[in-house]
Scaffold this motif. Structure first.
Motif, PDB file in Angstrom:
ATOM      1  N   UNK A   1       0.830  -1.196   0.000  1.00  0.00           N
ATOM      2  CA  UNK A   1       0.000   0.000   0.000  1.00  0.00           C
ATOM      3  C   UNK A   1       0.873   1.257   0.000  1.00  0.00           C
ATOM      4  N   UNK A   2       0.826   2.048  -1.068  1.00  0.00           N
ATOM      5  CA  UNK A   2       1.685   3.244  -1.113  1.00  0.00           C
ATOM      6  C   UNK A   2       1.308   4.298  -0.075  1.00  0.00           C
ATOM      7  N   UNK A   3       0.044   4.303   0.381  1.00  0.00           N
ATOM      8  CA  UNK A   3      -0.382   5.340   1.314  1.00  0.00           C
ATOM      9  C   UNK A   3       0.368   5.251   2.627  1.00  0.00           C
ATOM     10  N   UNK A   4       0.693   4.039   3.064  1.00  0.00           N
ATOM     11  CA  UNK A   4       1.461   3.870   4.297  1.00  0.00           C
ATOM     12  C   UNK A   4       2.807   4.571   4.173  1.00  0.00           C
ATOM     13  N   UNK A   5       3.420   4.457   2.997  1.00  0.00           N
ATOM     14  CA  UNK A   5       4.714   5.092   2.760  1.00  0.00           C
ATOM     15  C   UNK A   5       4.577   6.606   2.623  1.00  0.00           C
ATOM     16  N   UNK A   6       3.515   7.029   1.956  1.00  0.00           N
ATOM     17  CA  UNK A   6       3.275   8.473   1.823  1.00  0.00           C
ATOM     18  C   UNK A   6       3.114   9.114   3.203  1.00  0.00           C
ATOM     19  N   UNK A   7       2.341   8.478   4.067  1.00  0.00           N
ATOM     20  CA  UNK A   7       2.117   9.014   5.415  1.00  0.00           C
ATOM     21  C   UNK A   7       3.425   9.098   6.200  1.00  0.00           C
ATOM     22  N   UNK A   8       4.246   8.034   6.106  1.00  0.00           N
ATOM     23  CA  UNK A   8       5.514   8.021   6.850  1.00  0.00           C
ATOM     24  C   UNK A   8       6.475   9.082   6.316  1.00  0.00           C
ATOM     25  N   UNK A   9       6.523   9.249   5.005  1.00  0.00           N
ATOM     26  CA  UNK A   9       7.391  10.264   4.400  1.00  0.00           C
ATOM     27  C   UNK A   9       6.937  11.668   4.762  1.00  0.00           C
ATOM     28  N   UNK A  10       5.631  11.906   4.684  1.00  0.00           N
ATOM     29  CA  UNK A  10       5.087  13.233   4.991  1.00  0.00           C
ATOM     30  C   UNK A  10       5.262  13.587   6.467  1.00  0.00           C
ATOM     31  N   UNK A  11       5.200  12.591   7.316  1.00  0.00           N
ATOM     32  CA  UNK A  11       5.366  12.843   8.748  1.00  0.00           C
ATOM     33  C   UNK A  11       6.753  13.388   9.042  1.00  0.00           C
ATOM     34  N   UNK A  12       7.745  12.908   8.286  1.00  0.00           N
ATOM     35  CA  UNK A  12       9.121  13.333   8.546  1.00  0.00           C
ATOM     36  C   UNK A  12       9.566  14.487   7.650  1.00  0.00           C
ATOM     37  N   UNK A  13       8.874  14.657   6.509  1.00  0.00           N
ATOM     38  CA  UNK A  13       9.178  15.810   5.655  1.00  0.00           C
ATOM     39  C   UNK A  13       7.870  16.296   5.018  1.00  0.00           C
ATOM     40  N   UNK A  14       7.112  17.143   5.730  1.00  0.00           N
ATOM     41  CA  UNK A  14       5.774  17.552   5.293  1.00  0.00           C
ATOM     42  C   UNK A  14       5.734  18.231   3.922  1.00  0.00           C
ATOM     43  N   UNK A  15       6.790  18.922   3.544  1.00  0.00           N
ATOM     44  CA  UNK A  15       6.769  19.662   2.280  1.00  0.00           C
ATOM     45  C   UNK A  15       7.216  18.819   1.084  1.00  0.00           C
ATOM     46  N   UNK A  16       7.450  17.513   1.303  1.00  0.00           N
ATOM     47  CA  UNK A  16       7.915  16.650   0.226  1.00  0.00           C
ATOM     48  C   UNK A  16       6.822  16.475  -0.827  1.00  0.00           C
ATOM     49  N   UNK A  17       7.183  16.650  -2.083  1.00  0.00           N
ATOM     50  CA  UNK A  17       6.247  16.461  -3.189  1.00  0.00           C
ATOM     51  C   UNK A  17       6.234  14.981  -3.578  1.00  0.00           C
ATOM     52  N   UNK A  18       5.139  14.274  -3.256  1.00  0.00           N
ATOM     53  CA  UNK A  18       5.047  12.829  -3.466  1.00  0.00           C
ATOM     54  C   UNK A  18       3.852  12.511  -4.359  1.00  0.00           C
ATOM     55  N   UNK A  19       4.062  11.556  -5.270  1.00  0.00           N
ATOM     56  CA  UNK A  19       2.970  11.028  -6.074  1.00  0.00           C
ATOM     57  C   UNK A  19       3.014   9.505  -6.024  1.00  0.00           C
ATOM     58  N   UNK A  20       1.869   8.891  -6.300  1.00  0.00           N
ATOM     59  CA  UNK A  20       1.772   7.436  -6.333  1.00  0.00           C
ATOM     60  C   UNK A  20       1.361   6.999  -7.737  1.00  0.00           C
ATOM     61  N   UNK A  21       2.151   6.127  -8.310  1.00  0.00           N
ATOM     62  CA  UNK A  21       1.901   5.607  -9.657  1.00  0.00           C
ATOM     63  C   UNK A  21       0.568   4.852  -9.686  1.00  0.00           C
ATOM     64  N   UNK A  22      -0.238   4.992 -10.755  1.00  0.00           N
ATOM     65  CA  UNK A  22       0.073   5.630 -12.039  1.00  0.00           C
ATOM     66  C   UNK A  22      -0.358   7.093 -12.149  1.00  0.00           C
ATOM     67  N   UNK A  23      -0.808   7.701 -11.043  1.00  0.00           N
ATOM     68  CA  UNK A  23      -1.263   9.097 -11.085  1.00  0.00           C
ATOM     69  C   UNK A  23      -0.059  10.029 -11.028  1.00  0.00           C
ATOM     70  N   UNK A  24       0.511  10.324 -12.190  1.00  0.00           N
ATOM     71  CA  UNK A  24       1.703  11.177 -12.265  1.00  0.00           C
ATOM     72  C   UNK A  24       1.396  12.362 -13.180  1.00  0.00           C
TER      73      UNK A  24
END
Length: 306
Positions: free
Chosen positions: A11-34
């Motif tokens: 599940x990419x959302x678990x990774x998105x949440x963990x990344x955003x928690x440590x770097x809120x301004x990070x620009x993240x997308x999940x494939x295939x929505x690019x």
């Protein structure tokens, strides 16, 4: 400049949440929505669709979500010049070492035999110091497993492609020493990386070099094992059984012969599972290093395939 997640198995959302928690301004997308493929420079992935990376003309880094990178290397369309990294994580390493120890103890003490067979009659058992455990692959995970086994009174041998001295481990290296290593392995643990050289290495020819009643533990990759050869060598009495955590096809099909075999223990690829919260710091560190054009951590050699 963006950070993209491509994952068909997690599940990419678990990774998105963990990344955003440590770097809120990070620009993240999940494939295939690019929205802007040309902005993608860093991809975090697990079991991506082959050919997906070719959509990103400015891609610089492909990071595996776990310790394994065969799912990346096996894609023939990886762009030239893109760096590949893997995860090296203390928690992941400790989990693997504990799991290997658990399987060795389960085998020694016949822990599941009585319940599975509804048999009250006690079986004779051996102690850790009675057996030689042979570990194929002495990378980070292999060394950790060896050290854990030694602390629990097992005798440990190790084999790898090139020489490496490890305190307390009787080490063998190269093809010339493989047979001597195998004949001294009452329990054989596979922790090799999956490469073109190691694929199908767990086969009839190798099993025949093990002592009679040897036991196989595979916690590396399913493609290391020739499944038909394992069944044959257990059924003819040369091997006493196997503990398998990885398979050629996952999930393992319900009609697979392994499910029905009383001497094969199956677990669903759970030896060590990546925890995004503990891994995210090293991913973000490499993301910053990429932007600063600094050397990355945990780089993979395309030539060696690990």
């Amino acid at each position: 400049m963006s950070f993209l997640i491509i994952s068909t198995a997690r599940d990419p959302q678990v990774w998105i949440d963990a990344l955003k928690q440590q770097q809120p301004d990070l620009e993240i997308e999940a494939y295939p929505e690019v929205k802007h493929p040309e902005k993608v420079e860093f991809v975090l992935t697990w079991k991506h669709p082959h050919g997906a990376f070719s959509q990103f003309p400015n891609l610089k880094v492909i990071a595996s979500m776990g310790a394994g990178i065969d799912h990346i290397i096996n894609d023939p369309d990886i762009p030239e010049g893109v760096q590949i990294t893997r995860v090296i994580d203390e928690q992941l390493t400790e989990d693997m070492a504990v799991f290997v120890l658990s399987l060795c103890l389960e085998h020694l003490r016949n822990l599941s035999f009585h319940h599975c067979n509804r048999n009250w009659e006690p079986l004779p058992y051996k102690r850790p110091e009675d057996l030689q455990v042979g570990i194929m692959g002495l990378g980070v995970l292999g060394v950790a497993a060896a050290e854990k086994l030694i602390r629990n009174k097992f005798n440990v041998n190790g084999w790898r492609k090139t020489r490496k001295d490890i305190l307390g481990v009787n080490t063998y290296y190269g093809e010339d020493q493989l047979e001597d290593f195998l004949k001294n392995s009452d329990i054989l643990v596979c922790l090799l990386p999956l490469t073109s050289e190691t694929e199908n290495i767990l086969n009839r020819e190798l099993f025949q070099k093990l002592p009679k009643d040897a036991y196989l533990i595979n916690v590396a990759r399913g493609n290391h094992l020739v499944e038909e050869d394992l069944l044959e060598m257990i059924d003819n009495g040369h091997l006493s059984g196997a503990g398998l955590d990885v398979f050629r096809q996952e999930p393992l099909p319900k009609d697979h012969a392994f499910w029905k075999h009383e001497k094969i223990k199956i677990t669903p690829h759970i030896a060590s599972v990546t925890n995004p919260e503990t891994v995210v710091p090293q991913l973000l560190d490499n993301f910053r290093k990429m932007k600063n054009e600094s050397p990355l951590n945990n780089l993979v050699s395309r030539e060696k395939e690990y």
